[in-house]
Design a protein around this motif. Structure first.
Motif, PDB file in Angstrom:
ATOM      1  N   UNK A  53       0.830  -1.227   0.000  1.00  0.00           N
ATOM      2  CA  UNK A  53       0.000   0.000   0.000  1.00  0.00           C
ATOM      3  C   UNK A  53       0.852   1.259   0.000  1.00  0.00           C
ATOM      4  N   UNK A 113       3.267  -7.844   1.551  1.00  0.00           N
ATOM      5  CA  UNK A 113       1.839  -7.625   1.812  1.00  0.00           C
ATOM      6  C   UNK A 113       1.502  -8.373   3.091  1.00  0.00           C
ATOM      7  N   UNK A 152      -8.787  -4.694   7.787  1.00  0.00           N
ATOM      8  CA  UNK A 152      -8.055  -5.977   7.890  1.00  0.00           C
ATOM      9  C   UNK A 152      -8.123  -6.548   9.308  1.00  0.00           C
ATOM     10  N   UNK A 153      -9.271  -6.323   9.949  1.00  0.00           N
ATOM     11  CA  UNK A 153      -9.408  -6.774  11.342  1.00  0.00           C
ATOM     12  C   UNK A 153      -9.505  -8.291  11.418  1.00  0.00           C
ATOM     13  N   UNK A 193       0.285   3.180   7.559  1.00  0.00           N
ATOM     14  CA  UNK A 193      -0.223   3.427   6.203  1.00  0.00           C
ATOM     15  C   UNK A 193      -0.969   4.752   6.180  1.00  0.00           C
ATOM     16  N   UNK A 226       0.306   7.523   3.607  1.00  0.00           N
ATOM     17  CA  UNK A 226      -0.713   8.218   2.803  1.00  0.00           C
ATOM     18  C   UNK A 226      -0.847   9.698   3.141  1.00  0.00           C
ATOM     19  N   UNK A 253      -5.805  11.164   0.714  1.00  0.00           N
ATOM     20  CA  UNK A 253      -4.392  11.547   0.519  1.00  0.00           C
ATOM     21  C   UNK A 253      -4.155  13.025   0.840  1.00  0.00           C
ATOM     22  N   UNK A 272     -17.388  -5.879  13.839  1.00  0.00           N
ATOM     23  CA  UNK A 272     -16.027  -6.406  13.672  1.00  0.00           C
ATOM     24  C   UNK A 272     -15.615  -7.212  14.891  1.00  0.00           C
ATOM     25  N   UNK A 304     -21.583 -11.460   7.300  1.00  0.00           N
ATOM     26  CA  UNK A 304     -22.397 -10.708   6.341  1.00  0.00           C
ATOM     27  C   UNK A 304     -21.970 -10.972   4.911  1.00  0.00           C
ATOM     28  N   UNK A 338     -11.259 -10.383  -1.239  1.00  0.00           N
ATOM     29  CA  UNK A 338     -10.964  -9.671   0.016  1.00  0.00           C
ATOM     30  C   UNK A 338      -9.469  -9.455   0.243  1.00  0.00           C
ATOM     31  N   UNK A 339      -8.679  -9.725  -0.790  1.00  0.00           N
ATOM     32  CA  UNK A 339      -7.275  -9.304  -0.695  1.00  0.00           C
ATOM     33  C   UNK A 339      -7.155  -7.797  -0.960  1.00  0.00           C
ATOM     34  N   UNK A 340      -8.229  -7.186  -1.410  1.00  0.00           N
ATOM     35  CA  UNK A 340      -8.205  -5.746  -1.722  1.00  0.00           C
ATOM     36  C   UNK A 340      -7.785  -4.952  -0.493  1.00  0.00           C
ATOM     37  N   UNK A 341      -6.856  -4.012  -0.732  1.00  0.00           N
ATOM     38  CA  UNK A 341      -6.375  -3.190   0.387  1.00  0.00           C
ATOM     39  C   UNK A 341      -6.898  -1.763   0.276  1.00  0.00           C
ATOM     40  N   UNK A 342      -7.674  -1.493  -0.768  1.00  0.00           N
ATOM     41  CA  UNK A 342      -8.239  -0.159  -0.923  1.00  0.00           C
ATOM     42  C   UNK A 342      -7.221   0.865  -1.372  1.00  0.00           C
ATOM     43  N   UNK A 343      -6.268   0.453  -2.217  1.00  0.00           N
ATOM     44  CA  UNK A 343      -5.199   1.382  -2.603  1.00  0.00           C
ATOM     45  C   UNK A 343      -5.615   2.298  -3.756  1.00  0.00           C
ATOM     46  N   UNK A 344      -6.759   1.986  -4.396  1.00  0.00           N
ATOM     47  CA  UNK A 344      -7.313   2.842  -5.454  1.00  0.00           C
ATOM     48  C   UNK A 344      -6.622   2.673  -6.809  1.00  0.00           C
ATOM     49  N   UNK A 376     -14.786   2.456  -5.307  1.00  0.00           N
ATOM     50  CA  UNK A 376     -15.131   2.217  -3.912  1.00  0.00           C
ATOM     51  C   UNK A 376     -16.604   2.604  -3.769  1.00  0.00           C
ATOM     52  N   UNK A 419     -17.186   6.126   2.817  1.00  0.00           N
ATOM     53  CA  UNK A 419     -16.717   5.502   4.064  1.00  0.00           C
ATOM     54  C   UNK A 419     -17.049   4.012   4.021  1.00  0.00           C
ATOM     55  N   UNK A 454     -17.965   0.300   4.123  1.00  0.00           N
ATOM     56  CA  UNK A 454     -17.644  -0.889   4.889  1.00  0.00           C
ATOM     57  C   UNK A 454     -18.371  -2.059   4.252  1.00  0.00           C
ATOM     58  N   UNK A 507     -14.301  -2.138   3.474  1.00  0.00           N
ATOM     59  CA  UNK A 507     -13.425  -1.234   2.726  1.00  0.00           C
ATOM     60  C   UNK A 507     -12.805  -2.017   1.575  1.00  0.00           C
ATOM     61  N   UNK A 560      -1.698  -4.769  -7.400  1.00  0.00           N
ATOM     62  CA  UNK A 560      -0.471  -5.462  -6.967  1.00  0.00           C
ATOM     63  C   UNK A 560      -0.796  -6.580  -5.978  1.00  0.00           C
ATOM     64  N   UNK A 561      -2.067  -6.698  -5.613  1.00  0.00           N
ATOM     65  CA  UNK A 561      -2.387  -7.594  -4.490  1.00  0.00           C
ATOM     66  C   UNK A 561      -3.235  -8.783  -4.926  1.00  0.00           C
TER      67      UNK A 561
END
Lengths: 743, 389, 419
Positions: free
Chosen positions: A13, A43, A74-75, A91, A96, A631, C68, C75, C104-110, C136, C140, C142, C144, C166-167
């Motif tokens: 990230x 990662x 990522x909880x 991050x 960021x 950002x 969480x 869900x 769900x490997x997505x990290x939200x890096x855009x 997205x 906000x 959820x 994410x 990349x993920x």
């Protein structure tokens, strides 16, 4: 248990692009953390990364520091049962929001990692405090529709219920009603039996429900799961063990004698909507007017009588419009009688609109918008209703032979609350004033009679006029007295159907509370939290700040003023921890020492500025994350530390920070005052109040008081944050470096 | 400060409106959508919202002496858009009927025409009259024919007799109507607070007449645009028939009058009927008859077509429609049977024709027929008080 | 059969979240099925709550935190319930999971969004702006986690998104999956759709650009909305200094929604505050039949707005709206019931206070839904063990929905503990 550490730094990230990871890893090294304990991964949240951590755990690692993204994401991945896990947010807070690969950025990252390690070194795994011989029984106060529904719902869910009703019989106001509005389809004749007898029978015959009639709660001692409630029944009293309480004490009709201008008390033929129900019930549907027993043929209903008016009741009792339409139908059981309704606005929200439509569709029910200005005598017992801005004419009057005032509801909790608020007021003026107040003011009947240091009833809420309402739109049962859940018209003005829904909700929360107490977990909003405040009372000076400041009245004190913590009343906000000048209140993973050491572990180079920001976990912290997501950049001199609630802010941290050379101190908390947003009632307000006291600390250190400030920020105000923060940073920079840096 | 209204609600009135075709009256909750979608209402104190409230409270004093109830042409745009399923057009129609009852004299006739149970009686009167005449002529048993041996209604029931019935009836009608309308006018003057003596309404009347002839107002309707056509046909065919009648009178009495004056009758004055189909009078007569039939048929068709949006209407409307219908039908049939020389049908049909025509004229001041006069009056008054341009 | 301690909640809005979290915190398993790619429902689209004017995200944050931290809650997003079989205590559920194309490997890096060449209407903002086809789903959001709109993103558009990640979080071959559950009770919490403006013919049929719905107004005022919270009109981005609110736009109307939608009066009053706070010289006019601010809303909220001299409340329903083809200003016609005349007034922008239509009409729930004559879910006629919550039964505000959802939680555990 000996701690074995693992520090895991993520490179994904854009972290590796912004931070020199090797340098960061080196920085993490310290006495406790050996080089081999520090690992990196491209990662970290990927299966590979997680596996790496899990393997180390097999090798004995039990204290994990994850330097990656915000703990809010990522909880699931970074959940390591059995290990103390600290998430370091490099991050959002670094990669960021800081320019890549600068020395400053590097130092921000290193500080956060070291702060994380400092916390992890002191944090321990929580073990729940489970109290002994708990009661699972539910006390319901009030035997009206709400109370009975709550009792039945709890009983049906398998819980034992004790139902206390002050009157001779159950039923409350439903007993007075001639008929009620149908709950489902609005078909002729639109008025149906209340069936209250049926409900009463069901309650009284339910083996899980024990009913106390003509009884009141004399005393409520203890805490959820361990309440000892003394119920007095004409003279004799009995004490029962209770788990949680549903407060369904209901309402009383507004005192119509204040409505002389509407003829009440002047003419016998002006009655309230409740009195009208009684007339209808007595006449078995026929309406005989009080003055001469003549059957009423022209009945006028005046809506909002003494309501929606600052001089009487400012609020709307929300049930009166439908009620008057229903009562108009009573009148119309006589084909040549007519009913006239004078309203400001007809309020039949939702499905009730259909009831309005059907009820109105009757030749003898006439409605007009009107501001009724008065009721005057029209001879032989009849009355003129006088009005302005009516649809009948700018100024008009109409003759009626009976006038019904749609008066509103006053919650049973109002009188006690007003008395107690008055008492607190007086107390601030000194003991004599307090004594005078007690002597001069008639003491109303209390309902809960809580044996709490902070008072016997649910504290009042600004603008709620005595309603024991929740302050939170999203959380209607977020009570100010853990274990006590208000329902029905004691909570908000509502009609019977709404009250029954509400009863179910409150009964459920009572059940949930009992369950959480049994598991030693906090209740809402930290409903997962196994930690609890564990004060070292040997060092307590009995200053009573914690007992005074606890937002939930969870702390009692013995005769020597030493606090006793009632853990199942506690909501784990840590306000006591912030209040304690002796720093003796700690949670397993949250203490004055932990936060203090995090602050102390911030590196303070002479030539740089360093500012500590304590931020509310629920609002400010997510706002910072969102800001990072967009950002937006944040000044590199700031280090953010999340608090459960700013109420936990302990002044000693400020002293520590400044004596270490920190240049500024910032608090980011939620809105306080009326409409406060703090879920621990006054956390940010308290923090602000303590800040006002910080003056002397700073003076002692000969520092400028502008070096500390508090800002109120809502979760959605992330776009304003950089501006707000930078302004403060600029101000601090103007003031200049903290002279203590040299030492 | 506005003067104080003392409102006295009248349940009976409300029930009458409901019985009179305003079933939906009580559905209105005063949102004022109707006043906005109505293209006929003036902008200041528009209708029909306020009328709906007055009707709900039974405040007839606010409804009757008020031109607005007549300015409404029951386009039913309000009905189509009413969020509560109320039908202001129908409600006002019921109120109009009651207003005619209210002002017309003798009032018992007003009530009689308005309610079903008197229908038979009202029909019986003309039937009896004509039967007596026929009986006294002995024409019930054997009916004389013309020299040429054709069926002749003139022979069957000589015009002299007919006229001696219809002339007084027409006079009666005109007088009743005149009285009713003048009461209406006076009441409006009182209610609007105008001084009675205000001249210069001649031009207002002509303007109104032009408005009526041109059917301008119907064009403003959206939901029931087509009503313009049907009303137009019925309206003008009546005028056509009126002219025909006058023309026939000239044919019939022209010669004798001229003789009496010692003049030589014109050759085109054909004397008593029947007249040849080639005669222009016949052209006009038949054309009008057909127009009337078409017009009234369209009225029925449109009513059914729009019954969702604007409702079917009550007894009062249908009585009028049926009368007009039977006048057209019996008129045409009578002619056809005469030409086809089917005596057994021709005479009875003609008889019925006479009865319904009588019905139309005699009861005009109390039936829907009166609407043209009351509405015209209201329109003149509205102009008079500058409510209308 | 072993005692079934599971509850299915259909709908992940405030009601659904509450029902699920509450039962889970009482020790029962809860499954949330949400049709959108994110949780939070309508509340997530709302800028601020009446009466406190606090941000809904604050409450959602707490809900998500509870979720969480609770292992008993599971869900599914982009999911719909295909079938509910069985009876109370033993329902067999068939759920369809629609492909997200992002795992769900997505990290939200855009990165995918930046690489994505094609655009789509931003449904979250009611089409007031556009997003990339890889996006997205909410500011906000959820979870994410990004999502790819396959309709907007043909396969040759997916490629660059795929390459940018990349993920290995993007999976172009995702297929619809089906999940089977067995639960003891079912909660319908699918909430509401804003009433379709195109059906309001005399109010412009949704064709007038500067006549927006009340939900669009929320997005226009939201800092994370299409205009970063600047209230400007869609046609030309002009500041809205003179605005009208048309109450009961479709509600309390037999031709549309016979019932009262409860929130619209309060929402419009709130919107009036949005505008007044943003532009000191702005003028607001609210056209209403009845102002409905029941209970404590009266003094806590209504009065606050009423006292502002720049806010006018006019009794009378707007029944005609037209657009000036040149200026795009909007003209409304109304009978001012007190002013006693039919008036025309022209505004920069008009907000239609559109109402609530039960979402069960537009989204699958796998069981027959009985409706009341006025078109709301007839909960009493639902199968035993199936409960409807919140706005499905009768329009309600967030407070009442939450209250009801908590009440339904006890009904659920009664269902689970019966027999």
């Amino acid at each position: 248990m000996e701690k074995k550490y693992g520090v895991y730094i993520c490179k994904g990230c854009g972290i590796a692009g912004a931070i020199d990871i090797e340098k960061l890893a080196k920085a993490a090294k310290s006495g406790a953390i050996k080089e081999e304990n520090i690992k990196t991964h491209d990662i970290m949240c990927s299966p590979g990364g997680i596996q790496m951590v899990k393997d180390d755990m097999k090798g004995g690692v039990n204290t994990i520091i994850i330097a990656a993204c915000s703990p809010r994401v990522k909880y699931e991945e970074f959940d390591f049962p059995g290990a103390v896990t600290e998430r370091v947010n490099i991050r959002e807070f670094v990669a960021w929001t800081q320019p890549p690969m600068t020395d400053e950025t590097q130092s921000v990252a290193e500080d956060y990692v070291i702060m994380g390690i400092a916390k992890a070194q002191r944090a321990e795994l929580p073990e729940p405090a489970v109290l002994e011989n708990l009661s699972r029984d539910i006390l319901v106060i009030g035997g009206g529709i709400t109370g009975m529904t709550a009792a039945l719902d709890a009983a049906k869910a398998g819980y034992k219920v004790i139902l206390v009703e002050k009157e001779l019989q159950l039923g409350g106001f439903a007993n007075k009603l001639y008929k009620k509005i149908p709950t489902r389809d609005f078909k002729e004749p639109l008025i149906v039996d209340t069936e209250v007898e049926k409900i009463i029978k069901e309650v009284e015959s339910n083996p899980n429900i024990k009913v106390y009639k003509s009884s009141k709660v004399e005393k409520t001692k203890g805490q959820p799961g361990l309440y000892e409630v003394t119920i007095s029944t004409n003279g004799s009293s009995e004490t029962v063990k209770i788990g949680a309480i549903v407060l369904a004490a209901g309402w009383i009709p507004y005192d119509a004698s204040k409505l002389g201008y509407l003829g009440y008390g002047v003419s016998k033929n002006v009655v309230t909507n409740i009195e009208f129900e009684e007339l209808a019930k007595k006449g078995k549907g026929k309406i005989f007017r009080p003055s001469d027993g003549k059957e009423a043929k022209k009945v006028a209903f005046i809506q909002c009588a003494g309501q929606r008016n600052p001089d009487y009741l400012p609020y709307c009792s929300s049930m009166c419009c439908a009620t008057s339409l229903k009562q108009a139908r009573y009148v119309r059981q006589n084909a040549d009688a007519l009913a006239m309704i004078f309203y400001i606005d007809i309020r039949t929200p939702g499905r009730l609109e259909s009831f309005y439509r059907e009820a109105q569709n009757d030749p003898g029910i006439m409605l007009t918008k009107a501001d009724v200005t008065g009721v005057s005598d029209a001879g032989n017992g009849n009355l003129f209703v006088e009005m302005e801005n009516s649809l009948l004419g700018e100024k008009a009057k109409v003759e009626a032979d009976l006038v019904v005032l749609a008066t509103g509801m006053v919650p049973a909790t109002r009188a006690p609350q007003e008395y107690l608020d008055g008492l607190t007021q007086a107390a601030t003026k000194g003991d004599d004033a307090k004594k005078a107040y007690i002597e001069s003011t008639p003491k109303p009947e209390f309902i809960l009679n809580l044996d709490y240091r902070q008072g016997p009833e649910i504290p009042s809420l600004e603008g709620a006029y005595g309603f024991a309402d929740s302050n939170f739109i999203c959380f209607q049962y977020e009570t100010r007295r853990t274990g006590v859940y208000a329902a029905g018209c004691v909570r908000q003005p509502m009609n019977m159907t709404e009250a029954q829904e509400d009863a179910a909700g409150a009964a459920f929360k009572a059940i949930q509370c009992i369950d959480h107490v049994a598991r030693g977990v906090a209740v809402h909003p930290r409903a997962w939290d196994l930690t609890f405040p564990d004060p070292q009372l040997i060092r307590c000076t009995a200053c009573k700040r914690c007992t005074e400041e606890c937002p939930f009245g969870a702390i009692e004190e013995d005769e020597k003023g030493i606090p006793t913590y009632m853990l199942s009343r506690c909501r784990r906000c840590g306000t006591c921890m912030g209040a304690c000048p002796e720093r003796i209140v700690s949670f397993k993973d949250y203490s004055v020492d932990i936060i203090g050491s995090m602050i102390k572990s911030v590196d303070v180079p002479e030539e740089e500025f360093r500012i500590i920001a304590l931020v509310c976990e629920n609002d400010a912290y997510p706002a910072l994350d969102t800001l990072a997501l967009h950002r937006k950049s944040i000044d590199p001199s700031i280090r953010f530390i999340p608090l459960r609630c700013l109420g936990g802010m302990n002044l000693v941290w400020i002293a520590d920070a400044f004596s270490k050379g920190i240049d500024g101190f910032l608090l980011l908390g939620c809105k306080f005052g009326e409409n406060y947003q703090c879920h621990f009632i006054k956390g940010s307000e308290l923090a602000n109040y303590r800040f006002s006291k910080v003056g002397e600390t700073l003076d002692r250190l000969q520092l400028e008081s502008e070096r500390v400030t508090m800002m109120q920020v809502a979760i959605d105000e992330y776009h304003k944050l950089p501006e707000m923060i930078n302004q403060f940073v600029e101000r601090v920079k103007e003031i200049g470096h903290n002279p203590f840096k040299e030492f | 400060m506005a003067q104080e209204t003392i409102a006295s609600p009248d349940l009976k009135f409300v029930n009458d409106v409901i019985k009179g075709g305003g079933e939906s009256l009580k559905k209105c909750y005063q949102c004022a959508t109707c006043s906005v979608v109505c293209n006929l209402t003036p902008d200041s104190t528009p209708f029909p919202r306020k009328e709906m409230l007055y009707a709900q409270w039974g405040l007839k004093d606010k409804l009757f002496p008020n031109p607005d109830i007549w300015l409404c042409h029951q386009c039913s745009d309000c009905t189509a858009y009413c969020p509560r399923g109320a039908k202001p057009g129908e409600v006002l129609n019921a109120v109009r009927k009651m207003s005619i009852e209210h002002y017309s004299v003798p009032s018992f006739l007003g009530r009689a025409v308005g309610s079903r149970q008197y229908l038979v009686l009202l029909l019986a009167i003309p039937a009896a009259i004509f039967l007596i005449i026929l009986a006294s002529l002995g024409h019930l048993s054997n009916v004389p024919r013309t020299g040429g041996g054709q069926i002749s209604y003139h022979e069957f029931l000589p015009s002299l007799y007919i006229d001696s019935v219809f002339v007084p009836v027409a006079l009666f009608a005109v007088i009743c109507l005149a009285i009713g309308v003048s009461r209406y006018w006076k009441d409006m003057v009182r209610a609007s607070g105008l001084r009675p003596s205000q001249g210069g309404i001649a031009n207002l009347i002509s303007a109104t007449i032009y408005e009526i002839l041109s059917h301008k107002r119907f064009e403003k309707c959206n939901v029931t645009k087509e009503r313009k056509i049907s009303h137009f046909l019925v309206f003008y065919s009546f005028i056509g028939l009126a002219i025909t009648t006058a023309w026939a009178v000239a044919y019939l009495y022209g010669p004798s009058i001229m003789k009496f004056l010692g003049l030589k009758p014109f050759s085109w004055m054909l004397g008593p009927s029947p007249y040849p189909l080639t005669d222009p009078l016949k052209w006009l007569a038949n054309a009008s008859a057909l127009a009337l039939l078409t017009g009234i048929t369209l009225v029925v068709v449109y009513r059914y077509r729009n019954k969702e949006k604007s409702g079917l209407g009550g007894y009062y409307d249908w009585l009028f429609i049926l009368v007009v219908y039977s006048i057209a039908a019996t008129g045409i049939l009578a002619e056809l049977f005469r030409l086809a020389d089917i005596a057994i049908l021709a005479y009875p049909v003609y008889f019925i024709h006479l009865v319904v025509v009588f019905f139309l004229f005699a009861y005009a001041p109390f039936s829907k027929m009166a609407h043209m006069v009351y509405r015209a009056t209201a329109m003149v008054f509205a102009k008079h008080i500058q409510r209308e341009p | 059969m072993a005692e079934n301690k599971k509850v299915l909640v259909i709908g992940g809005g405030m009601s659904g979240l509450t029902a699920a979290i509450e039962v889970a915190e009482a020790g029962y398993e809860a499954y949330i099925v949400e049709r959108n790619p994110y949780l939070g429902g309508r509340v997530a689209q709302v800028n601020k709550y009446f009466w406190k004017l606090c941000p809904p995200n604050c409450g959602l944050e707490i809900q998500f935190k509870r979720l969480k931290n609770n292992p008993l809650i599971k869900f599914y997003t982009l999911a719909e319930v295909e079938e509910i079989k069985g009876e109370e205590g033993n329902f067999d559920i068939n759920i369809r999971l629609n492909p997200r194309y992002v795992n769900d490997k997505c990290v939200g890096c855009d990165a995918c969004a930046q690489a994505c060449p094609s655009y789509r209407d931003n449904t979250f903002n009611f089409g007031l702006n556009k997003t990339k086809a890889a996006y997205l789903p909410a500011p906000q959001a959820f979870p994410f986690q990004y999502v790819i709109d396959e309709k907007a993103c043909s396969k040759d558009c997916m490629k660059p998104c795929f390459d940018a990640c990349k993920y290995d979080a993007i999976d172009l071959n995702m297929k619809p999956e089906s999940v089977k559950l067995n639960v003891g009770a079912v909660v319908l919490a699918t909430g509401w759709d804003p009433y379709d403006m195109t059906k309001l013919d005399i109010l412009g049929s949704g064709k007038i650009k500067n006549a927006v719905s009340n939900m669009m107004m929320e997005r226009l005022a939201a800092p994370d909305g299409p205009t970063q919270g600047k209230i400007v009109r869609p046609s030309d981005g002009k500041e809205v200094k003179n605005i009208a609110f048309v109450q009961c736009a479709g509600s309390r109307d037999e031709n549309h929604l016979p019932y009262c939608s409860y929130i619209c009066c309060l929402a419009s009053l709130k919107h009036a505050l949005y505008v007044r706070e943003q532009y000191a010289d702005s003028k607001v006019q609210i056209f209403y039949i009845d102002i409905r601010t029941p209970g404590l809303y009266e003094h806590r909220f209504y009065w606050k707005v009423k006292e502002d001299p720049n806010v006018t409340l006019t009794k009378g329903k707007v029944a005609q709206i037209t657009e000036d083809p040149g200026t795009k200003d909007v003209t409304v016609v109304v009978e001012d019931v007190y002013g006693g005349s039919k008036t025309k007034a022209t505004f920069d922008m008009v907000v239609l206070a559109t109402g609530m239509d039960p979402t069960t009409k537009t989204s699958k729930v796998g069981t027959n839904i009985p409706y009341t004559p006025d078109g709301l879910v007839d909960d009493a006629a639902l199968k035993k063990g199936i409960y409807a919550v919140g706005t499905l039964k009768s329009p309600a505000d967030v407070a009442r929905s939450v209250q009801d959802a908590t009440g339904i939680a006890i009904k659920c555990i009664q269902s689970l503990n019966r027999r």
